[in-house]
Design a protein around this motif. Structure first.
Motif, PDB file in Angstrom:
ATOM      1  N   ALA A   1       0.851  -1.188   0.000  1.00  0.00           N
ATOM      2  CA  ALA A   1       0.000   0.000   0.000  1.00  0.00           C
ATOM      3  C   ALA A   1       0.888   1.239   0.000  1.00  0.00           C
ATOM      4  O   ALA A   1       1.872   1.299   0.722  1.00  0.00           O
ATOM      5  N   GLY A   2       0.548   2.205  -0.809  1.00  0.00           N
ATOM      6  CA  GLY A   2       1.308   3.447  -0.856  1.00  0.00           C
ATOM      7  C   GLY A   2       0.992   4.342   0.326  1.00  0.00           C
ATOM      8  O   GLY A   2       0.067   4.084   1.105  1.00  0.00           O
ATOM      9  N   THR A   3       1.753   5.402   0.469  1.00  0.00           N
ATOM     10  CA  THR A   3       1.535   6.339   1.560  1.00  0.00           C
ATOM     11  C   THR A   3       0.616   7.475   1.121  1.00  0.00           C
ATOM     12  O   THR A   3       0.557   7.811  -0.054  1.00  0.00           O
ATOM     13  N   PHE A   4      -0.091   8.034   2.074  1.00  0.00           N
ATOM     14  CA  PHE A   4      -0.931   9.197   1.802  1.00  0.00           C
ATOM     15  C   PHE A   4      -0.143  10.490   1.992  1.00  0.00           C
ATOM     16  O   PHE A   4      -0.635  11.564   1.692  1.00  0.00           O
ATOM     17  N   PHE A   5       1.069  10.387   2.504  1.00  0.00           N
ATOM     18  CA  PHE A   5       1.862  11.559   2.858  1.00  0.00           C
ATOM     19  C   PHE A   5       3.077  11.690   1.955  1.00  0.00           C
ATOM     20  O   PHE A   5       3.627  10.710   1.472  1.00  0.00           O
ATOM     21  N   GLN A   6       3.515  12.910   1.776  1.00  0.00           N
ATOM     22  CA  GLN A   6       4.631  13.190   0.894  1.00  0.00           C
ATOM     23  C   GLN A   6       5.962  13.062   1.642  1.00  0.00           C
ATOM     24  O   GLN A   6       6.066  13.424   2.806  1.00  0.00           O
ATOM     25  N   PHE A   7       6.982  12.542   0.961  1.00  0.00           N
ATOM     26  CA  PHE A   7       8.334  12.457   1.484  1.00  0.00           C
ATOM     27  C   PHE A   7       9.227  13.338   0.629  1.00  0.00           C
ATOM     28  O   PHE A   7       9.112  13.344  -0.598  1.00  0.00           O
ATOM     29  N   ASN A   8      10.123  14.075   1.271  1.00  0.00           N
ATOM     30  CA  ASN A   8      11.092  14.916   0.572  1.00  0.00           C
ATOM     31  C   ASN A   8      12.466  14.701   1.175  1.00  0.00           C
ATOM     32  O   ASN A   8      12.588  14.229   2.305  1.00  0.00           O
ATOM     33  N   GLN A   9      13.500  15.092   0.419  1.00  0.00           N
ATOM     34  CA  GLN A   9      14.869  14.989   0.920  1.00  0.00           C
ATOM     35  C   GLN A   9      15.261  16.302   1.588  1.00  0.00           C
ATOM     36  O   GLN A   9      14.965  17.377   1.076  1.00  0.00           O
ATOM     37  N   TYR A  10      15.952  16.170   2.742  1.00  0.00           N
ATOM     38  CA  TYR A  10      16.340  17.343   3.511  1.00  0.00           C
ATOM     39  C   TYR A  10      17.807  17.271   3.900  1.00  0.00           C
ATOM     40  O   TYR A  10      18.381  16.191   4.022  1.00  0.00           O
ATOM     41  N   GLY A  11      18.401  18.448   4.141  1.00  0.00           N
ATOM     42  CA  GLY A  11      19.764  18.558   4.629  1.00  0.00           C
ATOM     43  C   GLY A  11      20.810  18.162   3.612  1.00  0.00           C
ATOM     44  O   GLY A  11      20.507  17.794   2.485  1.00  0.00           O
ATOM     45  N   GLN A  12      22.092  18.254   4.056  1.00  0.00           N
ATOM     46  CA  GLN A  12      23.194  17.856   3.187  1.00  0.00           C
ATOM     47  C   GLN A  12      23.187  16.353   2.934  1.00  0.00           C
ATOM     48  O   GLN A  12      23.657  15.887   1.907  1.00  0.00           O
TER      49      GLN A  12
END
Length: 75
Positions: free
Chosen positions: A11-22
């Motif tokens: 099952a996929g997620t309902f929330f967004q993931f992003n990349q952060y920091g160095q």
């Protein structure tokens, strides 16, 4: 999952993931503070462990019917 199962649907997620920091670590939008301090954290991306004694049903024969962990089903 069974031995003859050809696919393992997820099952996929309902929330967004992003990349952060160095480190460009993937963080969920549910963790905004964690995203702001991501470079101060240590992420373990792999690990190895020996089997736990609770995974051996032969040591606890009276628990086989209900499982010896909450994640285990009957059997």
């Amino acid at each position: 999952m069974t031995a003859d199962q050809k696919k393992f649907p997820l099952a996929g997620t309902f929330f967004q993931f992003n990349q952060y920091g160095q480190s460009r670590a993937w963080i969920s939008e549910l963790l905004p503070h964690t995203a702001s301090v991501v470079d101060d954290l240590c992420f373990v991306k792999s690990m190895f462990t020996e089997p736990s004694i609770t995974t051996r049903p032969d040591l606890f024969p009276d628990r086989r019917a209900t499982g010896n962990r909450p994640s285990m089903g009957p059997g």
